[in-house]
Design a protein around this motif. Sequence first.
Motif, short mmCIF file in Angstrom:
data_model
loop_
_atom_site.label_atom_id
_atom_site.label_comp_id
_atom_site.label_asym_id
_atom_site.label_seq_id
_atom_site.Cartn_x
_atom_site.Cartn_y
_atom_site.Cartn_z
N ILE A 37 0.84 -1.20 0.00
CA ILE A 37 0.00 0.00 0.00
C ILE A 37 0.88 1.25 0.00
CG2 ILE A 37 -1.64 1.34 1.37
CD1 ILE A 37 -2.84 -1.35 2.27
N GLN A 38 1.92 1.24 0.82
CA GLN A 38 2.81 2.38 0.86
C GLN A 38 3.46 2.63 -0.49
OE1 GLN A 38 5.81 2.11 3.89
NE2 GLN A 38 6.34 4.26 3.74
N LYS A 39 3.83 1.56 -1.17
CA LYS A 39 4.43 1.67 -2.50
C LYS A 39 3.42 2.20 -3.51
CE LYS A 39 6.51 -1.27 -6.04
NZ LYS A 39 6.77 -2.67 -6.41
N CYS A 40 2.16 1.76 -3.40
CA CYS A 40 1.12 2.16 -4.36
C CYS A 40 0.69 3.61 -4.17
CB CYS A 40 -0.10 1.26 -4.25
SG CYS A 40 0.19 -0.42 -4.84
N VAL A 41 0.49 4.05 -2.95
CA VAL A 41 -0.04 5.40 -2.71
C VAL A 41 1.05 6.43 -2.49
CG1 VAL A 41 -2.24 4.57 -1.82
CG2 VAL A 41 -0.42 5.15 -0.23
N GLY A 42 2.25 5.99 -2.19
CA GLY A 42 3.35 6.91 -1.95
C GLY A 42 3.51 7.22 -0.47
N ASP A 43 4.70 7.65 -0.11
CA ASP A 43 5.01 7.92 1.29
C ASP A 43 4.20 9.08 1.86
OD1 ASP A 43 6.85 5.87 1.36
OD2 ASP A 43 8.54 7.16 0.83
N GLU A 44 3.94 10.08 1.04
CA GLU A 44 3.26 11.27 1.52
C GLU A 44 1.82 10.96 1.98
OE1 GLU A 44 1.91 15.32 -0.54
OE2 GLU A 44 4.06 14.90 -0.69
#
Length: 115
Positions: free
Chosen positions: A106-113
């Motif tokens: 999920i972090q990879k898909c939506v981005g860190d921000e």
Amino acid sequence: LHATADAKFRAETVRRLGNLARKPAPKGSASFKVLTLVGEKKDQGWVVRRRCIFQLFGAISSKLDPSETAEYLEQSILPPLYLATEGHSDTNEELKSLAQQVLELIQKCVGDEKF
């Protein structure tokens, strides 16, 4: 019209799955019930339920647009995954590992921000 109906359906489905995944492991005689999926080992029903929901959260996150995924994160997706990774007494190691993998996806898909 269909886009609005699809968005409402997705939102309701993710919300309900999040609520199901947050349910605690059953106590007493209910905890001895096992569920067998074809070709899989026997597991307690709540373990299978959470595993399926976590896998579905991963699939939803990888298929939806990141902005759509982000709107479901705080309310429905992250709480059960976070609880599973924090090592509560009713979480088994397989679920803990799967939850961590889904969180990373999920972090990879939506981005860190947004994460």
